[in-house]
Write an enzyme that holds these catalytic residues in place. Structure first.
Site, PDB file in Angstrom:
ATOM      1  N   HIS A  79      16.681  10.596  16.204  1.00  0.00           N
ATOM      2  CA  HIS A  79      17.086  11.941  15.813  1.00  0.00           C
ATOM      3  C   HIS A  79      18.592  12.173  15.890  1.00  0.00           C
ATOM      4  O   HIS A  79      19.090  13.161  15.345  1.00  0.00           O
ATOM      5  CB  HIS A  79      16.367  12.982  16.676  1.00  0.00           C
ATOM      6  CG  HIS A  79      14.885  13.027  16.434  1.00  0.00           C
ATOM      7  ND1 HIS A  79      14.340  13.462  15.247  1.00  0.00           N
ATOM      8  CD2 HIS A  79      13.844  12.685  17.232  1.00  0.00           C
ATOM      9  CE1 HIS A  79      13.016  13.393  15.320  1.00  0.00           C
ATOM     10  NE2 HIS A  79      12.686  12.909  16.511  1.00  0.00           N
ATOM     11  N   GLN A 130       5.937   5.201  22.255  1.00  0.00           N
ATOM     12  CA  GLN A 130       5.727   6.650  22.237  1.00  0.00           C
ATOM     13  C   GLN A 130       4.354   7.022  21.684  1.00  0.00           C
ATOM     14  O   GLN A 130       3.964   6.569  20.601  1.00  0.00           O
ATOM     15  CB  GLN A 130       6.797   7.336  21.392  1.00  0.00           C
ATOM     16  CG  GLN A 130       8.147   7.433  22.081  1.00  0.00           C
ATOM     17  CD  GLN A 130       9.072   8.370  21.334  1.00  0.00           C
ATOM     18  OE1 GLN A 130       9.870   7.932  20.514  1.00  0.00           O
ATOM     19  NE2 GLN A 130       8.959   9.659  21.631  1.00  0.00           N
ATOM     20  N   GLU A 167       2.688  10.235  20.365  1.00  0.00           N
ATOM     21  CA  GLU A 167       3.131  11.562  19.937  1.00  0.00           C
ATOM     22  C   GLU A 167       2.328  12.101  18.745  1.00  0.00           C
ATOM     23  O   GLU A 167       2.838  12.864  17.937  1.00  0.00           O
ATOM     24  CB  GLU A 167       4.624  11.537  19.606  1.00  0.00           C
ATOM     25  CG  GLU A 167       5.066  10.359  18.760  1.00  0.00           C
ATOM     26  CD  GLU A 167       6.581  10.259  18.629  1.00  0.00           C
ATOM     27  OE1 GLU A 167       7.278  11.246  18.957  1.00  0.00           O
ATOM     28  OE2 GLU A 167       7.059   9.214  18.175  1.00  0.00           O
ATOM     29  N   ASP A 171       6.225  16.294  18.623  1.00  0.00           N
ATOM     30  CA  ASP A 171       5.505  15.710  17.488  1.00  0.00           C
ATOM     31  C   ASP A 171       3.999  15.842  17.669  1.00  0.00           C
ATOM     32  O   ASP A 171       3.257  16.006  16.694  1.00  0.00           O
ATOM     33  CB  ASP A 171       5.892  14.242  17.301  1.00  0.00           C
ATOM     34  CG  ASP A 171       7.223  14.083  16.581  1.00  0.00           C
ATOM     35  OD1 ASP A 171       7.471  14.848  15.635  1.00  0.00           O
ATOM     36  OD2 ASP A 171       8.011  13.218  16.969  1.00  0.00           O
TER      37      ASP A 171
END
Length: 362
Positions: free
Chosen positions: A124, A226, A228, A254
């Protein structure tokens, strides 16, 4: 000794010392050294910073003793004792920060502030490999481990990130055992994986100087996957059980989006899914092939709360968010001060008028 004689002696000695044939650098073996007046020695393994000391031989002719020594395997072992993986194995709960700004200065401040680790966020954040490298260097200089979060789960990004030499790597959006197995393979050299090899020249191996790199790289790198999404939550136990996955990182934002609650990450259904994934990971045993649990604090779910639920790694903030909050508060205080000053001036003017009236009335 005359100056000309000293110069001739030093020139002769250094010419011998700098002769390439006199420096034997190879695989670790018993020390082979070349000396100048028995006071300068070069290790056969590698060359490292100079140590200055005194010796009886040097004292005899009033010359300093200079020793150039190589890093030992003991030094490498000492470093691994403080790695993220070793600290987790020791039962520590680690507190970290996400770095989205890609500012080496903020990375350095975060390191000196005492965070146990910093995640440089290439998913990000606006930076890529060169910017991430600058941040890693700033963190390393302050003895703080860096973790790189990749933009996507692919071998190219993993290879380029690992070559920079972070202590950890984080793969986003892992939804199955297959995804996790692929992620691990991207971190291992053949035959254990498919990571491309340039270990003789990349930063991760100290540009080829650290000869023990191939023997310990897998033990030192922290592989984080992750979870998510709702699919990831369903397979969290399988993801945690994949050999090589060290840590499962929860992604509440998310996850809330995948459940239809993008604007409400604290919704009851989101919390229920989070607890389900947390339980799946926490019931696994890292010492027996399971994984540690890592997460990110939210306004409705603070660092203390998630630590209390058993998280082993807690990211409490984002650098950009910290600066935003501090900047907004700074402006607010100033503007509130202007209002207070204005009210104060009116009050003082009123008091002056009252005093003046009292004066003239006398």
């Amino acid at each position: 000794m005359a100056a000309a004689s000293i110069f001739a002696t030093v020139t002769t000695d250094l010419t011998h010392l700098l002769n390439p044939s006199s420096l034997i650098i190879g695989k670790p073996s018993p020390s082979h050294s070349v000396s100048v007046k028995s006071s300068i020695s070069f290790s056969r393994k590698t060359l490292t910073p100079i140590r200055y000391s005194s010796s009886s031989a040097a004292a005899a002719d009033n010359s300093p003793s200079v020793t150039v020594s190589s890093p030992s395997s003991e030094g490498i072992a000492d470093r691994s004792k403080t790695s993220l993986k070793s600290r987790l194995r020791g039962g520590e709960t680690l507190y970290g920060l996400f770095l989205l700004s890609f500012s080496p200065t903020l990375a350095e401040i975060a390191a000196h502030s005492g965070y146990d680790y910093v995640v440089v966020d290439m998913e990000h954040g606006p930076g890529g490999i060169p910017e991430a490298l600058d941040c890693i260097r700033a963190l390393n200089a302050a003895d703080t481990p860096a973790i790189l979060r990749l933009p996507e789960n692919c071998p190219t990004w993993a290879k380029k990130a690992l070559d920079l030499g972070p202590q950890g790597i984080m793969f986003p959006m892992i939804e199955s055992r297959k995804d996790a197995t692929k992620a691990v393979s991207y971190c291992r050299f053949p035959p254990d994986g498919i990571r491309g090899s340039a270990h003789t020249v990349v930063r991760a191996s100290k540009y080829g100087i650290e000869e023990g790199y191939l023997g310990n790289y897998a033990d030192e790198i922290l592989i984080m996957c992750q979870v998510e999404s709702s699919e990831g939550v369903k397979k969290a136990d399988e993801i945690a059980a994949v050999e090589g996955v060290d840590c499962v990182q929860m992604g509440p934002l998310d996850l809330s989006a995948s459940l239809g609650y993008l604007w409400d990450p604290g919704h009851k259904k989101v919390r229920e899914m989070m607890r389900k994934a947390e339980k799946s990971v926490l019931t696994s045993d890292p010492a027996k092939g399971g994984a540690y649990l890592s997460g990110f604090a939210m306004p409705h779910d603070g660092p203390g709360e998630i630590r209390g639920r058993g998280y082993h790694m807690v990211a409490g903030a984002v650098d950009v968010g910290l600066f935003r909050n501090a900047a907004m508060e700074d402006v607010r205080r100033f503007k509130m001060g202007l209002v207070d000053e204005s009210d104060g001036e009116d009050s003082l003017e009123h008091e002056k008028d009252v005093d003046d009236e009292k004066y003239w009335s006398e």
